[in-house]
Design a protein around this motif. Structure first.
Motif, short mmCIF file in Angstrom:
data_model
loop_
_atom_site.label_atom_id
_atom_site.label_comp_id
_atom_site.label_asym_id
_atom_site.label_seq_id
_atom_site.Cartn_x
_atom_site.Cartn_y
_atom_site.Cartn_z
N GLN A 167 0.79 -1.29 0.09
CA GLN A 167 -0.04 0.05 -0.15
C GLN A 167 0.87 1.47 0.00
O GLN A 167 1.50 1.54 1.13
CB GLN A 167 -0.77 -0.03 1.35
N PRO A 168 0.89 1.94 -1.17
CA PRO A 168 1.52 3.24 -1.10
C PRO A 168 0.82 4.41 -0.23
O PRO A 168 -0.28 4.35 0.29
CB PRO A 168 1.81 3.56 -2.67
N ALA A 169 1.84 5.33 -0.09
CA ALA A 169 1.14 6.26 0.70
C ALA A 169 0.17 7.24 0.08
O ALA A 169 -0.97 7.65 0.50
CB ALA A 169 2.22 7.30 1.22
N SER A 170 0.54 7.23 -1.32
CA SER A 170 -0.56 8.07 -1.97
C SER A 170 -0.60 7.68 -3.57
O SER A 170 0.37 6.86 -3.85
CB SER A 170 -0.50 9.63 -1.88
N ALA A 171 -1.43 8.18 -4.21
CA ALA A 171 -1.57 7.51 -5.81
C ALA A 171 -0.55 8.44 -6.54
O ALA A 171 -0.38 9.56 -6.02
CB ALA A 171 -2.89 7.66 -6.18
N ARG A 172 -0.04 7.91 -7.56
CA ARG A 172 0.87 8.48 -8.19
C ARG A 172 0.22 9.42 -9.38
O ARG A 172 0.26 10.52 -9.82
CB ARG A 172 1.56 7.64 -9.31
N PHE A 173 -1.13 9.00 -9.70
CA PHE A 173 -2.13 9.56 -10.61
C PHE A 173 -3.30 9.85 -9.60
O PHE A 173 -4.17 8.92 -9.31
CB PHE A 173 -2.22 8.85 -11.74
N ALA A 174 -3.76 11.39 -9.38
CA ALA A 174 -4.90 11.56 -8.58
C ALA A 174 -6.39 11.14 -9.52
O ALA A 174 -6.27 11.30 -10.64
CB ALA A 174 -4.59 12.87 -8.27
#
Length: 145
Positions: A76-83
């Motif tokens: 699970q990444p901290a945030s998406a690369r593409f919103a």
């Protein structure tokens, strides 16, 4: 190259409690070396599906470990690369699908993901579909083995 299918919690839930359904078909067909797809998910989605099964279909939990063992669990990444404009509860699903290199994100959440379905040009190349939409498109491509 085979498709990389990221399964949302509702798809996992459905596969577990409807073993003869379309979501379960993904597991029956896609778990050997010659499989037409790779099944991905995240610990977040797996846990959400498990909690919902425990409440709504506790008998389905007996087969749960065997189902989960057929998945490649994406970190699970901290945030998406593409919103993508999604509610907070769906952001971990979207970001994990991207991190796992998914070609498809399969979900039954039409309310939140519906506006983004079947638009890979607007969703970082990931095709968001229901399981039925995916299988229909897969069959149309002549991908039957």
């Amino acid at each position: 190259m085979s498709d990389r299918l990221f399964l949302d919690a509702n798809v996992l839930f459905t596969a577990a409690h409807r073993p003869q359904g379309k979501a379960a078909y993904l597991f029956r067909t896609g778990t050997d070396a010659a499989a037409p797809w790779t099944l991905l998910s995240s610990a977040y989605a797996v846990e959400e599906a498990r909690r919902n099964l425990a409440v709504k279909f506790p008998a389905a939990l007996a087969a749960w470990p065997g189902l989960v063992d057929r998945l490649s669990i994406v970190a699970q990444p901290a945030s998406a690369r593409f919103a993508l404009d999604l509610p907070d509860k769906d952001q971990p699903i979207w970001s994990a699908a991207q991190a796992g290199g998914a070609t498809h994100l399969l979900t039954g959440d039409l309310r939140d993901f519906g506006p983004h379905m079947n638009q890979p040009g607007r969703t970082a190349g990931i095709t968001i579909q229901t399981v039925a939409q995916y299988l229909d498109a897969w069959l149309a491509r002549g991908s039957v083995r």
